[in-house]
Design a protein around this motif. Sequence first.
Motif, PDB file in Angstrom:
ATOM      1  N   LEU A 112       0.806  -1.214   0.000  1.00 33.78           N
ATOM      2  CA  LEU A 112       0.000   0.000   0.000  1.00 33.78           C
ATOM      3  C   LEU A 112       0.841   1.268   0.000  1.00 33.78           C
ATOM      4  N   ALA A 113       2.105   1.145  -0.346  1.00 30.77           N
ATOM      5  CA  ALA A 113       2.985   2.313  -0.393  1.00 30.77           C
ATOM      6  C   ALA A 113       2.528   3.284  -1.487  1.00 30.77           C
ATOM      7  N   PRO A 114       2.721   4.587  -1.281  1.00 24.57           N
ATOM      8  CA  PRO A 114       2.317   5.580  -2.287  1.00 24.57           C
ATOM      9  C   PRO A 114       2.994   5.315  -3.636  1.00 24.57           C
ATOM     10  N   PHE A 115       2.257   5.518  -4.711  1.00 22.75           N
ATOM     11  CA  PHE A 115       2.755   5.211  -6.043  1.00 22.75           C
ATOM     12  C   PHE A 115       2.253   6.226  -7.058  1.00 22.75           C
ATOM     13  N   LEU A 116       2.804   6.127  -8.249  1.00 23.14           N
ATOM     14  CA  LEU A 116       2.367   6.916  -9.391  1.00 23.14           C
ATOM     15  C   LEU A 116       2.394   6.017 -10.623  1.00 23.14           C
ATOM     16  N   TYR A 117       1.620   6.407 -11.648  1.00 24.43           N
ATOM     17  CA  TYR A 117       1.732   5.760 -12.951  1.00 24.43           C
ATOM     18  C   TYR A 117       2.485   6.701 -13.887  1.00 24.43           C
ATOM     19  N   VAL A 118       3.572   6.212 -14.426  1.00 23.08           N
ATOM     20  CA  VAL A 118       4.440   7.031 -15.272  1.00 23.08           C
ATOM     21  C   VAL A 118       4.500   6.432 -16.678  1.00 23.08           C
ATOM     22  N   ASN A 119       5.160   7.170 -17.582  1.00 23.34           N
ATOM     23  CA  ASN A 119       5.360   6.701 -18.962  1.00 23.34           C
ATOM     24  C   ASN A 119       4.041   6.266 -19.588  1.00 23.34           C
ATOM     25  N   ARG A 120       3.073   7.132 -19.493  1.00 21.61           N
ATOM     26  CA  ARG A 120       1.718   6.807 -19.931  1.00 21.61           C
ATOM     27  C   ARG A 120       1.525   6.971 -21.437  1.00 21.61           C
ATOM     28  N   THR A 121       0.835   6.025 -22.032  1.00 15.75           N
ATOM     29  CA  THR A 121       0.355   6.144 -23.403  1.00 15.75           C
ATOM     30  C   THR A 121      -1.137   5.853 -23.374  1.00 15.75           C
ATOM     31  N   PHE A 122      -1.927   6.724 -23.993  1.00 15.04           N
ATOM     32  CA  PHE A 122      -3.377   6.590 -23.935  1.00 15.04           C
ATOM     33  C   PHE A 122      -3.925   6.042 -25.242  1.00 15.04           C
ATOM     34  N   TYR A 123      -4.865   5.115 -25.113  1.00 12.45           N
ATOM     35  CA  TYR A 123      -5.581   4.560 -26.259  1.00 12.45           C
ATOM     36  C   TYR A 123      -7.056   4.861 -26.042  1.00 12.45           C
TER      37      TYR A 123
END
Length: 357
Positions: A112-123
């Motif tokens: 449950l450690a804090p996180f982020l989503y990086v290197n995003r590509t959207f479809y």
Amino acid sequence: MAHSARSAHISRGTRIGLFAAAVLSAAASLTACSTADSAPERAGAAPAERPLLTKAEANKVVDAYQKVNNQANEERSAALMAKAEGGALLAMDKAYFTQIPALRKSEVEKNLAPFLYVNRTFYIPPASAKADWFLVRTQGAQLTHGKPGKLWSKDVRFLVFKRSADGWRMVVARDFEGADAAKEPHIALDKAGLMKLADPAAKIGRTAPSQLPGLVTDLWVTGGPNTALADTAARRVGRSWYTERADNLDGHAWVDFKKAAPHAGDVFAARTADGGALVLSDSAVDETFLAKDLQSYISLGETDKPFVKRNPDARMDKVVRHYAQTEIGVISADGKPAVYSIGTQVTKVDATPTPDI
């Protein structure tokens, strides 16, 4: 998602115990969440039509999701998580929160450690497709001093966000990991750079995307001796639940798996550049243990007990574990299916004490 730092493959718990074996239990896999740049717009591509939402709007959806998810993880709040997630994914994370008192503190803190989503590509599909979901290709990273930190791994995660009555909710998150990362397909785009959808019910070769959940649950129910699924790490682990189902029972109980009604029954399918489809879905199975005679009994494991409010320490005659699952797979252009990640979480446990004699 809860378990933000966990890998997305199946995690098999220790088994239920018989007689004096007060052993236990299936906790399960799941993974979770992270930040960063949206994919650049394709140069010179004149939009043929309006997208379901813009990439900038989609980026804000993911940002809002991570913020609420991290807060829900910190507060161990299922109610707050319901503002970020939906479908089977929410059911799995609520169940994980239920199990927390029986889990190792260090494991919980890591998951449950804090996180982020990086290197995003959207479809994103065109608005004319009447779809209510979009897809994100991303990687998870630690949140360090308010900024993206170290990546969890080189694995690639696909997220499905589905529109609900009061906003967007993430409903599936699964990975291409390890050696299977090379099997990640390219998503097909139209001339405007928008995602081409695949009809879940329409067959590609001999296989429709909607068949993937059934192929996955069959690994649990029969071991999939004649499965159409290609040989992958996820398939092998799924089959192990069937082949190892009676381990440690010493012949004192029967155990089997049955296909169950999925929590949401969603199937999300995107066309791939080679003519196949990328598929994300949810499924469910029930695992039933039944003591064979009056001298036998079943002991709940520690991570099962939080689901049983009445006499969880009693000797049980029958125990049923209900599992929710999510999976990601690919249907090749010639109709051959493969599953690359399966997340499994026990969401409910029914237990019947042995009768008084």
